[in-house]
Design an enzyme around this catalytic site. Structure first.
Site, PDB file in Angstrom:
ATOM      1  N   ASP A   1       0.791  -1.239   0.000  1.00  0.00           N
ATOM      2  CA  ASP A   1       0.000   0.000   0.000  1.00  0.00           C
ATOM      3  C   ASP A   1       0.826   1.293   0.000  1.00  0.00           C
ATOM      4  O   ASP A   1       1.829   1.385   0.700  1.00  0.00           O
ATOM      5  CB  ASP A   1      -0.860   0.076   1.267  1.00  0.00           C
ATOM      6  CG  ASP A   1      -1.501  -1.236   1.635  1.00  0.00           C
ATOM      7  OD1 ASP A   1      -1.512  -2.140   0.807  1.00  0.00           O
ATOM      8  OD2 ASP A   1      -1.985  -1.351   2.769  1.00  0.00           O
TER       9      ASP A   1
ATOM     10  N   SER B   1      -0.202   0.001   7.447  1.00  0.00           N
ATOM     11  CA  SER B   1      -0.602   1.220   6.744  1.00  0.00           C
ATOM     12  C   SER B   1      -1.077   2.336   7.658  1.00  0.00           C
ATOM     13  O   SER B   1      -1.627   2.108   8.727  1.00  0.00           O
ATOM     14  CB  SER B   1      -1.689   0.888   5.727  1.00  0.00           C
ATOM     15  OG  SER B   1      -1.080   0.225   4.661  1.00  0.00           O
TER      16      SER B   1
ATOM     17  N   GLN C   1       4.340   0.567   1.992  1.00  0.00           N
ATOM     18  CA  GLN C   1       4.585  -0.657   2.741  1.00  0.00           C
ATOM     19  C   GLN C   1       5.725  -1.400   2.050  1.00  0.00           C
ATOM     20  O   GLN C   1       5.626  -1.726   0.850  1.00  0.00           O
ATOM     21  CB  GLN C   1       3.316  -1.517   2.754  1.00  0.00           C
ATOM     22  CG  GLN C   1       2.162  -0.869   3.495  1.00  0.00           C
ATOM     23  CD  GLN C   1       2.235  -1.144   4.988  1.00  0.00           C
ATOM     24  OE1 GLN C   1       1.899  -2.218   5.436  1.00  0.00           O
ATOM     25  NE2 GLN C   1       2.670  -0.167   5.748  1.00  0.00           N
TER      26      GLN C   1
ATOM     27  N   GLU D   1     -10.432  -2.582   4.832  1.00  0.00           N
ATOM     28  CA  GLU D   1      -9.104  -2.059   5.106  1.00  0.00           C
ATOM     29  C   GLU D   1      -8.979  -0.660   4.502  1.00  0.00           C
ATOM     30  O   GLU D   1      -9.720  -0.296   3.597  1.00  0.00           O
ATOM     31  CB  GLU D   1      -8.041  -2.940   4.445  1.00  0.00           C
ATOM     32  CG  GLU D   1      -8.150  -4.414   4.765  1.00  0.00           C
ATOM     33  CD  GLU D   1      -6.999  -5.209   4.148  1.00  0.00           C
ATOM     34  OE1 GLU D   1      -6.092  -5.560   4.894  1.00  0.00           O
ATOM     35  OE2 GLU D   1      -7.023  -5.471   2.935  1.00  0.00           O
TER      36      GLU D   1
HETATM   37  N1  DQQ Z   1      -1.930  -3.811   3.941  1.00  0.00           N
HETATM   38  C1  DQQ Z   1      -1.383  -3.395   5.210  1.00  0.00           C
HETATM   39  C2  DQQ Z   1      -2.514  -3.287   6.140  1.00  0.00           C
HETATM   40  C3  DQQ Z   1      -3.652  -3.078   5.233  1.00  0.00           C
HETATM   41  C4  DQQ Z   1      -3.332  -3.972   4.073  1.00  0.00           C
HETATM   42  C5  DQQ Z   1      -0.358  -4.393   5.664  1.00  0.00           C
HETATM   43  C6  DQQ Z   1      -4.027  -3.620   2.804  1.00  0.00           C
HETATM   44  O1  DQQ Z   1      -2.332  -2.228   7.064  1.00  0.00           O
HETATM   45  O2  DQQ Z   1      -4.840  -3.366   5.839  1.00  0.00           O
HETATM   46  O3  DQQ Z   1       0.765  -4.400   4.808  1.00  0.00           O
HETATM   47  O4  DQQ Z   1      -3.335  -4.073   1.673  1.00  0.00           O
END
Ligand code: DQQ
Length: 707
Positions: free
Chosen positions: A266, A327, A282, A449
């Site tokens: 993300d 995220s 991320q 999410e």
């Molecule tokens: N990716 C993150 C989370 C989110 C998800 C973890 C969505 O925080 O909910 O890498 O792709």
């Protein structure tokens, strides 16, 4: 393998175990000089370590701490002066005691498999001396039935070490088990090989040969004073150098934001600060798989050319984000840049905060009171999952009527995905204020999410990602609840977990476009994931508009334009070829099907089709790639859109992003394998298609600051 005068010091703490005996014997057979070096003697200062070209500590027994004690500074200084140290099996755990890395491997034990086990080398280092000798990335070093103690990184990453490889277990790849690591310490190097080595067993057979080659080359590399891999890249320049190692990959996008290597998902913390655009994302520095998530960082002056910045957030071994910094968003807290993100530890995921005074937003201080919200709302049945005791994460924050507002994604048992609302006087003290919206499980998924609420003037837009799609709702907030007027998909392809940046009176949105190929292919590529191009969002007449940010035009290079291109029941190829292109087509058609072929090989064996029928736009992927990858088409309804169809397409390595009539988007991935799969054509079947205008541009690279 070894130079003729090489002298290896074979470290040991006490009497040699049978495994250590066997390892020493093997070493004596392959290296010119091998001498036993006792750690207590090193500690007493009676050994001159500089006699040795490399030291090797191969330890199968559990490492008692503090076992190295006073030998640690001697060994550390030896390496710092230019020495080499190999730590194998459980000796890898000694990195923290030696002062090589504050984070020691978190997984230790003994493994006995009924299949050969070994190492999965990272592709970006495959051309380095040691690895070059192997045919491929999978190196089995341990026979079935052999007991092998191990130490490796699984849920955490070394802080200073660069992982060079994962593990294999028969045919299975173990991406998340990282036993092979390199460190640079002063002038010297430390290498760790923490698993799948058992010398006390069969001395012939393929695994024994490869074990000898691997350990022999690791020792020989250290003895020659060479560095294997790179030190863990810390600076933006270091990350860019890593990025450049992947330059030759034709499937790698050149103007989309990608990770320098390894994994991206993300977009996070999008903010314009001191006239620069910052995109965090991320990022897993451990390899091209999701896990041990950090925040990567890229910066741009013009939204088009990007520079790598050092990793901005890393999990803290003792913090609530030990297992990942997930995220979140960036906020200007009255002049203090602030991040709210989700920390993961064990089975819990909770909101955390970090701030900075660094104008370049490179270094961040985590709030010592993290997590700033200690648990999900007690009166809600927030769903649990295999991994989480409560699905509660991701943040959207803004200020309204003098108070901070925050949204967090969740799922409510028996109901559906939910956006939970919090309010606060400051960014560390929050009060639950009820759900902004709860969806219906059947229609919109059980977990939402990355929620985000945007004020588009005439309407408000709330979007959530439900593991499959990004759903957006138009409507408004009344008494703390979102009143839904319309609901639709933000993208009909694979875009996921988007986030927006507000500035200059507009919203710009980036989303993650994940890989459509399997994990093995991603490991082989050495990188995974790309962000979309920035999209401008607005509302007109109650409808959402999405258009590529006009700044992207700065990437345009050579240009071709065709007017009134009439195609009746046939196909027409273009001279312009390319894998980094922008296309703009205005199309009227009475054909059964009309469209554009992209990423085409001259013989048509590889080809991705953008097909338009009356009712649908379809991206056909059945012939996109000769490699095994996803073949299912992606579809988007267009029956209600005005004619002529105005299509804009962004092609980039393995990325295809489509904008139709500035209304509907479809972003997806395809993997042409042939170097000549860069052709373009238009066609019509059963009828006539008139491309009133067909323009195409070759696009430059995002990483080329001075194009
Ligand atoms: N990716 C993150 C989370 C989110 C998800 C973890 C969505 O925080 O909910 O890498 O792709």
């Amino acid at each position: 393998m070894f130079d003729s005068a090489v002298r290896i010091g074979f470290l040991h703490a006490a009497a040699l175990s049978p495994e250590q005996h066997a390892a020493r014997e093997w070493c004596e057979a392959v290296a010119p000089v091998v001498e036993r070096v006792s750690l207590p003697e090193v500690a007493s200062g009676s050994v001159d370590l500089d006699r040795y070209d490399a030291l090797w500590w191969h330890r199968d027994a559990v490492l008692e701490s503090p076992e190295i004690g006073a030998a640690a500074p001697e060994i550390y200084e030896y390496v710092e002066r230019g020495g080499g140290l190999l730590l194998s099996l459980r000796a890898l755990r000694a990195v923290s005691e030696l002062g090589v890395d504050p984070i020691a491997p978190d997984a230790t034990g003994v493994e006995e498999a009924d299949v050969p086990t070994g190492y999965l080398l990272k592709s970006i280092y495959a051309d380095r001396g040691v690895f070059e000798e192997f045919d491929g990335l999978r190196v089995a070093t341990c026979e079935p039935g052999q007991e092998a103690p191990y130490a490796r990184y699984e849920r955490v990453l070394p802080e200073r070490g660069e992982p060079l490889g994962g593990g294999i277990h028969g045919e299975e790849d173990r991406f998340h088990q990282l036993p092979l690591v390199s460190w640079r310490v002063g002038e010297g190097s430390v290498l760790g090989a923490g698993s799948a080595l058992a010398f006390d067993g069969p001395a012939d057979g393929e695994p024994a040969t490869d074990r000898s080659r691997l350990v022999g080359s690791l020792l020989a590399t250290l003895a020659r004073g060479e560095h294997l891999g790179t030190p863990r890249p810390r600076s933006g320049e270091g990350l860019t150098a890593m990025r450049e190692r992947l330059d030759g990959d034709p499937q790698r996008p050149s103007y989309h934001l990608t990770p320098p290597a390894n994994w991206l998902n993300d977009p996070n913390g999008l903010i314009e600060w001191n006239d620069r655009y910052h995109v965090f994302y991320q990022y897993n520095p451990g390899g091209p798989m999701h896990g041990t998530i950090h925040w990567g960082h890229a910066v741009s002056d013009d939204l088009v050319h990007w520079e790598d910045e050092p990793v901005a957030l890393s999990p803290s071994p003792d913090g609530p984000d030990r297992d990942g910094c997930w995220s979140g968003c960036a906020i200007d807290d009255d002049g203090t840049p602030t991040l709210l993100y989700t920390g993961g530890r064990g089975r819990s995921q909770l909101p955390c905060r970090a701030t900075t005074t660094d104008p370049g937003l490179r270094t961040w201080e985590k709030d010592p009171n993290n997590p700033i919200i200690p648990e999900p709302p007690a009166d809600l049945e927030v769903i649990a999952s295999e991994h989480w005791e409560a699905e509660f994460r991701d943040h959207c924050v803004w200020r309204e009527d003098g108070r901070w507002q925050q949204l967090i994604g969740a799922g409510i048992d028996g109901e559906g995905g939910a956006v939970l609302r919090y309010t606060g006087d400051d960014l560390s003290d929050w009060e639950y204020a009820g759900p902004l919206l709860i969806g219906d499980w059947e229609g919109a998924g059980g977990m939402w999410e990355c929620p985000e609420l945007l004020d588009l003037g005439e309407t408000q837009l709330l979007h959530v990602s439900n593991y499959e799609d990004v759903i957006y709702f138009l409507g408004g907030v009344e008494d703390g609840r979102f009143r839904v007027e319309t609901r639709a998909l933000l993208d009909h392809g694979d875009l996921y977990a988007p986030q927006s940046l507000f500035g200059d009176d507009r919203y710009l949105l980036w989303g993650w476009i994940p890989e459509a190929r399997d994990e093995r292919a991603q490991w082989e590529a050495g990188w995974s994931g790309t962000l979309s191009v920035p999209r401008e969002l607005s509302a007109e007449n109650g409808e959402l508009r999405q258009r590529p940010a006009p700044e992207l035009e700065a990437l345009r290079r050579s240009h071709a334009r065709h007017v009134d291109l009439d195609v009746a029941d046939g196909r027409r190829e273009f001279d312009v070829r390319g894998r980094s292109l922008e296309l703009r087509a205005t199309l009227r058609s009475d054909a059964e099907e009309a469209g554009i072929g992209v990423f085409e090989s001259p013989d048509g064996v590889e080809r991705t089709s953008i097909r338009l029928t009356d009712g649908e736009l379809i991206v056909g992927r059945e012939d996109s790639s000769l490699a095994e990858s996803v073949v299912s088409p992606r579809r988007m309804p267009i029956d209600d859109l005005a004619r002529p169809i105005e299509l804009r397409a962004f092609l980039d390595g393995s990325t295809l992003e489509l904008f139709v009539n500035e209304r509907r988007c479809l972003s997806t991935r395809v993997y042409p394998t042939r170097p000549d799969s860069d052709g373009l054509s238009v066609y019509a079947r059963d009828g006539r298609a008139l491309f009133e205008e067909f323009e195409l541009w070759e696009l430059g690279s995002a990483w080329d600051a001075d194009p």
